[in-house]
Scaffold this motif. Structure first.
Motif, mmCIF file in Angstrom:
data_model
loop_
_atom_site.group_PDB
_atom_site.id
_atom_site.type_symbol
_atom_site.label_atom_id
_atom_site.label_comp_id
_atom_site.label_asym_id
_atom_site.label_seq_id
_atom_site.Cartn_x
_atom_site.Cartn_y
_atom_site.Cartn_z
ATOM 1 N N ASN A 1 17.068 -28.698 21.239
ATOM 2 C CA ASN A 1 15.780 -28.500 20.542
ATOM 3 C C ASN A 1 15.970 -28.047 19.096
ATOM 4 O O ASN A 1 15.186 -27.245 18.576
ATOM 5 C CB ASN A 1 14.894 -27.499 21.293
ATOM 6 C CG ASN A 1 14.104 -28.147 22.410
ATOM 7 O OD1 ASN A 1 14.131 -29.363 22.574
ATOM 8 N ND2 ASN A 1 13.413 -27.343 23.204
ATOM 9 N N ASN B 1 18.484 -17.639 31.319
ATOM 10 C CA ASN B 1 17.169 -17.582 31.933
ATOM 11 C C ASN B 1 16.799 -16.161 32.356
ATOM 12 O O ASN B 1 15.627 -15.767 32.304
ATOM 13 C CB ASN B 1 17.104 -18.533 33.129
ATOM 14 C CG ASN B 1 17.241 -19.982 32.703
ATOM 15 O OD1 ASN B 1 16.767 -20.371 31.649
ATOM 16 N ND2 ASN B 1 17.926 -20.774 33.526
ATOM 17 N N ASP C 1 14.875 -24.684 25.498
ATOM 18 C CA ASP C 1 13.636 -25.190 26.095
ATOM 19 C C ASP C 1 12.581 -24.098 26.263
ATOM 20 O O ASP C 1 11.407 -24.393 26.470
ATOM 21 C CB ASP C 1 13.931 -25.827 27.461
ATOM 22 C CG ASP C 1 14.357 -27.280 27.314
ATOM 23 O OD1 ASP C 1 14.658 -27.681 26.174
ATOM 24 O OD2 ASP C 1 14.402 -27.992 28.324
ATOM 25 N N SER D 1 18.139 -34.870 31.512
ATOM 26 C CA SER D 1 16.795 -34.308 31.690
ATOM 27 C C SER D 1 16.789 -33.099 32.613
ATOM 28 O O SER D 1 15.824 -32.349 32.649
ATOM 29 C CB SER D 1 15.854 -35.380 32.257
ATOM 30 O OG SER D 1 16.328 -35.861 33.500
ATOM 31 N N SER E 1 13.283 -25.287 34.660
ATOM 32 C CA SER E 1 11.954 -24.937 34.147
ATOM 33 C C SER E 1 11.920 -23.471 33.775
ATOM 34 O O SER E 1 11.992 -22.592 34.629
ATOM 35 C CB SER E 1 10.893 -25.221 35.215
ATOM 36 O OG SER E 1 9.663 -24.655 34.831
ATOM 37 N N PHE F 1 18.357 -28.271 31.652
ATOM 38 C CA PHE F 1 17.687 -26.976 31.636
ATOM 39 C C PHE F 1 16.666 -26.903 32.766
ATOM 40 O O PHE F 1 15.904 -27.840 32.990
ATOM 41 C CB PHE F 1 16.975 -26.748 30.298
ATOM 42 C CG PHE F 1 17.923 -26.628 29.149
ATOM 43 C CD1 PHE F 1 18.709 -25.502 29.012
ATOM 44 C CD2 PHE F 1 18.037 -27.645 28.212
ATOM 45 C CE1 PHE F 1 19.591 -25.391 27.956
ATOM 46 C CE2 PHE F 1 18.917 -27.539 27.157
ATOM 47 C CZ PHE F 1 19.699 -26.403 27.029
#
Length: 565
Positions: A351, A274, A294, A32, A37, A35
Motif C-alpha cells: 500500500n 495484527n 492494509d 490477495s 482482515s 494480509f
C-alpha cells in the motif's frame, strides 16, 4: 508477551516457524491472501500481559521485537533496541541530530562538547568531554568512565568485559585501534586507518555507569535488572523480561532544552503486526511501530495518526558470497536476481509504504552515481544472465534464504519474503527455500562466517540495513570488515571499491569526498553484494493524544519532544 505470534494466517503453508524451512513443493499463497482482515482481527484485541498504567502521562509504545532489548547499556535487537533502550537512556560522546525531517540526520555534540582530528595524525581523534554531567545514579561522567566503558567493549581481559555488548560495538566500530585518557575531561581514540567518517562510528558507543556494574556484584546479567544507569533524558525504573520495560523522566538531565514532556514511557514487545494494531485500537498502547499496510486506511478513518517519511533504510537479501558452494559467487547471478525482482509489485502490496530499491542508496540520492546497471523488473535480462552463469529451466538456480519473523527495520518480513519467493519463481524460474527464525537468531547469523552451522546452509539473509553515512557503508562492505569481525557478512571484496573508499577516508576536500562516494556506490550496484528490494517509508501509527512527534530521516527518534494531550 515474548512469544512469537508474528505469522499471518495461512503463512504456515509456505513460511515456517523458527528453524523450519519451506520447500518449492508447498503451495504458494496467493497475493490477495497475504494480509488477513485487519478489521476482524482488531475486533478481538489480544490482551497484553500487563495492564496499562493509570498515569495519563505515560507514553506506551508497542515495539516489533519478540523480547525486550537488553538493558545493560548496549541493547541488542538491532536499531530498534538502540531507538528505545539505547539513546533515550544511554548516550554517546556524539549524538544524532533528530530535529529535521527534510534531510538526513547529522551529528551533534553529546557527552563530548567537541571532537577534532589530530593535525599530526589522521588516525587520532581528540574528544573534549562535557563537564557537570552525572549518571542516573549520581556518579560523575568523566574520562575514567569513558575508558572503563571502552575497556568493557574492546579489552577482553578487563574485569568488566561484556561479550554480547562487545560483539555489537566492535562490529559497529571495527577500526578502533586504541584509546587513552589525556586528562579528567579529555580522551583520545586511535583508528587502524585514517577515517574521515569515524565520528559516524563513535555515535554508536554508549556509556553505562561503572557503579552499576559494581552494585550488581560485577555481573552483567544482574546489571540488566538493577536497572542500569546511563546519562540520558530517561532512566530505567523497572525491567520485566519478555514483557515490559518502564522508563521515567530524568529531571536532572544535563540538557535543559531536551527534558522529556512525558513523565514516563512503557515499552512492550509485540512482534505480531495484527496484535499491535489491535492493542492500539483497544487503547492498550498509544503508539505502534510498523502498522500493517492494509490496516492504515481504517486507522486513519478511525482518527489515528499515521506518520511516514523517507529515511536511510534498505530492505535487501544479503548474499552469502563466501560460502564454499555458494551459487552467488558469480556476479552474473547476483545481477540477474536484481533484474528478476518486481519491486513495484511489492510496493503495491505494501500500500505504498515503501519505495523500490536499486542500490544501497536511493536512486534520488546525489551520491548514487552513474552505475552501468540500473535495475528494473526485466525477467528476460535476468534469465539471460542466469543462462550465462549456467542456470536454465533444465538446471534452475536454487538456494536458501534465512528471514526473520519480525524485528527492527524488517517491515513485514513474512508476507514480503513470500512475495519475493513467489516472484523469483514465476519471473525467472528461481527456486528459493525460506527459513524463518526469530530476529535475534538472524542477527547472530549475520555475524557468522559464511560456512557457519548457524546459517543452516543459507545463501542469503534478509537483514534490513541503515544507509545513513559512509561509516555504515565501510562497516558493511569494506574488506577489513569481513564477518565475524564486522558486518561484511558476504565477505565481498572489490578492488575498485577499496581504492575509492581509501580516497574517501583520507580526503578533506568536499568535492573529492563527493566523487569518491559516487565511485564506491557505483561498485555496490554493478558488483552487487546484495539483492536490493525496497526502501521503507518508516510508518508508525499513534493515538490522537500523541503530540509533538518528529519523524526524522533516521532509524532513531527523539522521545523528549512527545507529549500526551
Amino acid at each position: 508477551m515474548g512469544t512469537d505470534r508474528s505469522r499471518s494466517p495461512g503463512m504456515a503453508r509456505n513460511l515456517r516457524t523458527e528453524g523450519a524451512t519451506a520447500t518449492d513443493h508447498e503451495v504458494l499463497m496467493p497475493r490477495s491472501f497475504v494480509f488477513a482482515s485487519i478489521a476482524a482481527i482488531a475486533a478481538a484485541a489480544v490482551p497484553l500481559a500487563t495492564a496499562a498504567p493509570a498515569h495519563a502521562q505515560t507514553l506506551r509504545i508497542a515495539m516489533t521485537a519478540t523480547d525486550i532489548p537488553t538493558t545493560t547499556g548496549m541493547p541488542n535487537n538491532g536499531f530498534e533496541g538502540m531507538r528505545f533502550l539505547g539513546y533515550p537512556i544511554f548516550e554517546g560522546l556524539i549524538l544524532w541530530d533528530l530535529t529535521k525531517t527534510d534531510a538526513l540526520a547529522g551529528l551533534k555534540a553529546g557527552l563530548a562538547e567537541s571532537w577534532t582530528q589530530s593535525p599530526d595524525d589522521k588516525k587520532t581523534w581528540i574528544f573534549k568531554l562535557r563537564p557537570n554531567v552525572a549518571f542516573h545514579d549520581g556518579t560523575p561522567f568523566n574520562a575514567d568512565a569513558v575508558i572503563w566503558n571502552l575497556d568493557r567493549y574492546f579489552k577482553t581481559d578487563s574485569p568488566q568485559f561484556e561479550a554480547p555488548g562487545s560483539g555489537i560495538t566492535r562490529a559497529r566500530v571495527p577500526i578502533m585501534a586504541g584509546y587513552k585518557k589525556i586528562d579528567d575531561m579529555t580522551v583520545s581514540m586511535t583508528t587502524t586507518v585514517p577515517a574521515s567518517y569515524f565520528p559516524y562510528m563513535v555515535v554508536y558507543v554508549l556509556f553505562t555507569s561503572p557503579a552499576s556494574f559494581e552494585k550488581a556484584g560485577n555481573d552483567w546479567g544482574k546489571v540488566a535488572t538493577l536497572p542500569a544507569a546511563g546519562t540520558g533524558p530517561f532512566k530505567i525504573t523497572k525491567v520485566t523480561p519478555r514483557e515490559v520495560v518502564e522508563l521515567a523522566r530524568n529531571d536532572a538531565y544535563w540538557d535543559a532544552s531536551r527534558k522529556p514532556k512525558v513523565a514516563g514511557v512503557r515499552l512492550l514487545p509485540i512482534p505480531d503486526a495484527n496484535s499491535r494494531i489491535a492493542a492500539l485500537r483497544s487503547g492498550q498502547v498509544d503508539w505502534i511501530e510498523v502498522p500493517p499496510p492494509d490496516g492504515i486506511p481504517s486507522l486513519k478513518s478511525a482518527g489515528f495518526t499515521i506518520t511516514t517519511g523517507s529515511y536511510p533504510h534498505v530492505w535487501p537479501w544479503i548474499y552469502n558470497i563466501g560460502a564454499t558452494n555458494s551459487p552467488l559467487k558469480d556476479v552474473k547471478v547476483r545481477q540477474a536476481l536484481n533484474y528478476c525482482v518486481d519491486r513495484a509489485g511489492l510496493v503495491e502490496m505494501l500500500n505504498g509504504v515503501a519505495e523500490p530499491s536499486v542500490g544501497w542508496l536511493k536512486a534520488s540520492d546525489p551520491h548514487f552515481g552513474a552505475p552501468k546497471n540500473r535495475y528494473t523488473f526485466d525477467p528476460a535480462k535476468g534469465k539471460a544472465l542466469l543462462a550465462e552463469a549456467g542456470y536454465t529451466a533444465a538446471k534452475p538456480l536454487s538456494f536458501k534464504v534465512m528471514v526473520s519473523t519480525s524485528g527492527s527495520g524488517q517491515m513485514l518480513p513474512l508476507p514480503m519474503n513470500e512475495f519475493v519467493q513467489s516472484n523469483l519463481k514465476e519471473a525467472c524460474g528461481v527456486n528459493v527455500e525460506v527459513n524463518a527464525v526469530e530476529w535475534q537468531v538472524l542477527l547472530t547469523a549475520a555475524r557468522a562466517t559464511p560456512d557457519a552451522p548457524t546459517l543452516a546452509g543459507a545463501s542469503a539473509l534478509n537483514v534490513s540495513s541503515p544507509s545513513s553515512d559512509i561509516g555504515v557503508m565501510a562497516r558493511y562492505f569494506a574488506k577489513s570488515s569481513f564477518s565475524p569481525n564486522g558486518f561484511n557478512f558476504p565477505q565481498w571484496a572489490d578492488d575498485q571499491f577499496e581504492a575509492s573508499l581509501k580516497t574517501l577516508a583520507e580526503a578533506t576536500d568536499p568535492k573529492e569526498i563527493t566523487a569518491a562516494t559516487k565511485a564506491v556506490h557505483e561498485r555496490l550496484v554493478d558488483n552487487p553484494p546484495w539483492l536490493y528490494i525496497v526502501h521503507d517509508l518508516n510508518p508508525r501509527a499513534m493515538s490522537g493524544k500523541v503530540k509533538g512527534f518528529v519523524s526524522p530521516q533516521s532509524w532513531f527518534v527523539d522521545l523528549t519532544t512527545v507529549s500526551l494531550q
